[in-house]
Write a protein that holds these residues in place. Structure first.
Motif, mmCIF file in Angstrom:
data_model
loop_
_atom_site.group_PDB
_atom_site.id
_atom_site.type_symbol
_atom_site.label_atom_id
_atom_site.label_comp_id
_atom_site.label_asym_id
_atom_site.label_seq_id
_atom_site.Cartn_x
_atom_site.Cartn_y
_atom_site.Cartn_z
ATOM 1 N N GLU A 49 29.858 -8.801 12.578
ATOM 2 C CA GLU A 49 30.934 -8.334 11.699
ATOM 3 C C GLU A 49 31.454 -9.502 10.871
ATOM 4 O O GLU A 49 31.672 -10.589 11.384
ATOM 5 N N GLY A 50 31.638 -9.256 9.576
ATOM 6 C CA GLY A 50 32.237 -10.244 8.698
ATOM 7 C C GLY A 50 31.277 -11.241 8.071
ATOM 8 O O GLY A 50 31.668 -11.973 7.185
ATOM 9 N N VAL A 51 30.027 -11.269 8.494
ATOM 10 C CA VAL A 51 29.068 -12.208 7.909
ATOM 11 C C VAL A 51 28.402 -11.581 6.691
ATOM 12 O O VAL A 51 28.285 -12.188 5.643
ATOM 13 N N SER A 52 27.952 -10.353 6.842
ATOM 14 C CA SER A 52 27.364 -9.623 5.726
ATOM 15 C C SER A 52 28.089 -8.287 5.603
ATOM 16 O O SER A 52 28.783 -7.847 6.513
ATOM 17 N N GLU A 53 27.951 -7.640 4.466
ATOM 18 C CA GLU A 53 28.627 -6.363 4.231
ATOM 19 C C GLU A 53 28.163 -5.281 5.211
ATOM 20 O O GLU A 53 28.932 -4.436 5.614
ATOM 21 N N VAL A 54 26.873 -5.289 5.527
ATOM 22 C CA VAL A 54 26.331 -4.277 6.433
ATOM 23 C C VAL A 54 26.015 -4.936 7.764
ATOM 24 O O VAL A 54 24.936 -5.466 7.976
ATOM 25 N N GLY A 55 26.988 -4.916 8.631
ATOM 26 C CA GLY A 55 26.836 -5.448 9.977
ATOM 27 C C GLY A 55 26.727 -4.320 10.980
ATOM 28 O O GLY A 55 26.357 -3.192 10.628
ATOM 29 N N PRO A 56 27.054 -4.583 12.234
ATOM 30 C CA PRO A 56 26.879 -3.585 13.289
ATOM 31 C C PRO A 56 27.581 -2.252 13.041
ATOM 32 O O PRO A 56 26.960 -1.204 13.135
ATOM 33 N N PRO A 88 0.800 -1.227 0.000
ATOM 34 C CA PRO A 88 0.000 0.000 0.000
ATOM 35 C C PRO A 88 0.839 1.287 0.000
ATOM 36 O O PRO A 88 0.343 2.348 -0.370
ATOM 37 N N LEU A 89 2.100 1.202 0.386
ATOM 38 C CA LEU A 89 2.967 2.385 0.406
ATOM 39 C C LEU A 89 3.675 2.611 -0.929
ATOM 40 O O LEU A 89 4.254 3.669 -1.166
ATOM 41 N N ALA A 90 3.634 1.604 -1.812
ATOM 42 C CA ALA A 90 4.382 1.645 -3.071
ATOM 43 C C ALA A 90 4.034 2.836 -3.964
ATOM 44 O O ALA A 90 4.934 3.363 -4.626
ATOM 45 N N PRO A 91 2.802 3.307 -4.012
ATOM 46 C CA PRO A 91 2.572 4.467 -4.878
ATOM 47 C C PRO A 91 3.331 5.725 -4.415
ATOM 48 O O PRO A 91 3.668 6.572 -5.216
ATOM 49 N N ARG A 92 3.616 5.803 -3.144
ATOM 50 C CA ARG A 92 4.260 7.006 -2.594
ATOM 51 C C ARG A 92 5.767 6.819 -2.375
ATOM 52 O O ARG A 92 6.527 7.771 -2.431
ATOM 53 N N PHE A 93 6.188 5.590 -2.105
ATOM 54 C CA PHE A 93 7.580 5.304 -1.794
ATOM 55 C C PHE A 93 8.075 4.156 -2.663
ATOM 56 O O PHE A 93 7.297 3.316 -3.092
ATOM 57 N N SER A 94 9.391 4.105 -2.872
ATOM 58 C CA SER A 94 9.966 2.961 -3.582
ATOM 59 C C SER A 94 10.788 2.154 -2.587
ATOM 60 O O SER A 94 11.361 2.697 -1.641
ATOM 61 N N PHE A 95 10.840 0.863 -2.819
ATOM 62 C CA PHE A 95 11.522 -0.057 -1.919
ATOM 63 C C PHE A 95 12.434 -0.986 -2.694
ATOM 64 O O PHE A 95 12.087 -1.439 -3.778
ATOM 65 N N ASP A 96 13.592 -1.272 -2.129
ATOM 66 C CA ASP A 96 14.472 -2.331 -2.602
ATOM 67 C C ASP A 96 14.489 -3.361 -1.491
ATOM 68 O O ASP A 96 14.807 -3.027 -0.347
ATOM 69 N N LEU A 97 14.157 -4.592 -1.795
ATOM 70 C CA LEU A 97 14.060 -5.635 -0.776
ATOM 71 C C LEU A 97 15.269 -6.555 -0.851
ATOM 72 O O LEU A 97 15.563 -7.121 -1.896
ATOM 73 N N VAL A 98 15.975 -6.680 0.259
ATOM 74 C CA VAL A 98 17.100 -7.602 0.377
ATOM 75 C C VAL A 98 16.606 -8.779 1.200
ATOM 76 O O VAL A 98 16.229 -8.622 2.357
ATOM 77 N N VAL A 99 16.551 -9.956 0.594
ATOM 78 C CA VAL A 99 16.010 -11.129 1.265
ATOM 79 C C VAL A 99 17.088 -11.873 2.045
ATOM 80 O O VAL A 99 16.903 -12.227 3.196
ATOM 81 N N ASP A 100 18.203 -12.113 1.406
ATOM 82 C CA ASP A 100 19.314 -12.790 2.064
ATOM 83 C C ASP A 100 20.279 -11.714 2.538
ATOM 84 O O ASP A 100 20.720 -10.874 1.751
ATOM 85 N N ALA A 101 20.600 -11.708 3.810
ATOM 86 C CA ALA A 101 21.431 -10.651 4.388
ATOM 87 C C ALA A 101 22.814 -10.555 3.753
ATOM 88 O O ALA A 101 23.485 -9.552 3.894
ATOM 89 N N ARG A 102 23.235 -11.576 3.021
ATOM 90 C CA ARG A 102 24.535 -11.515 2.353
ATOM 91 C C ARG A 102 24.414 -10.972 0.949
ATOM 92 O O ARG A 102 25.406 -10.875 0.234
ATOM 93 N N ASP A 103 23.193 -10.604 0.531
ATOM 94 C CA ASP A 103 22.986 -10.065 -0.811
ATOM 95 C C ASP A 103 23.703 -8.732 -0.978
ATOM 96 O O ASP A 103 24.433 -8.287 -0.114
#
Length: 170
Positions: free
Chosen positions: A62-69, A15-30
């Motif tokens: 730290e070290g598991v995904s690019e965006v960690g703590p 329902p928010l898509a008409p106003r906002f755009s989203f990029d969905l990352v499913v696997d945290a290592r994506d």
């Protein structure tokens, strides 16, 4: 994660898509990297600390995904918005990554899905245009972990009592 498939998040954001755009990352290592964070006004976490439904290993370390703590903390401290939604709070007291301190709360438990009343208690830019409502949902019990948490909404149910439902902190 295993309990909250990406389809639920996709439908919830629909329902928010008409106003906002989203990029969905499913696997945290994506593909999400620290450099890419700067392209976003807000980052939302809707998953618990599992890499994917098939891989229950922790991703927010730290070290598991690019965006960690550390990268996420830098993004927020440099003015980036962050929203932890539902399972995005499902990190436990045993978590040692620093996520609890970053988001300001820890998930304790929830009863089976039940009628939940959600009450807006503070007028704030986050709650602008939001009215109190009822929903059938898992009634999350949270332990607020930061002194500056300003609770904006409370949820109540027979099975879960009264809990903070939305809060902000610097």
């Amino acid at each position: 994660d295993v309990w909250h498939p990406d389809e639920v998040v996709r439908r919830g954001l629909g329902p928010l898509a008409p106003r906002f755009s989203f990029d969905l990352v499913v696997d945290a290592r994506d593909i999400l990297t620290e450099e890419m964070l700067g392209d976003y006004d807000v980052v939302m976490n809707c998953k618990s600390n599992q890499i994917s439904p098939a891989n229950k290993e922790a991703w927010f370390e730290e070290g598991v995904s690019e965006v960690g703590p550390a990268p996420l903390r830098r993004y927020i401290e440099n003015g980036g918005g962050f929203l932890a939604l539902h399972a995005g709070l499902a990190f436990h007291n045993t978590d040692t990554s620093g996520y609890r301190e970053l988001v300001g709360a820890t998930f304790i438990k929830h009863p089976p899905r039940c009628p939940v009343e959600v009450e807006v208690t503070v007028q704030h830019p986050v709650t602008a245009g939001v009215a109190s409502f009822n929903i059938n949902d898992e009634h999350y019990e949270l332990d607020l972990a930061v002194a500056d948490a300003e609770v904006l909404m409370y949820s109540s149910s027979e099975k879960g009592g009264r809990q903070p439902a939305a809060y902000v902190h610097e």
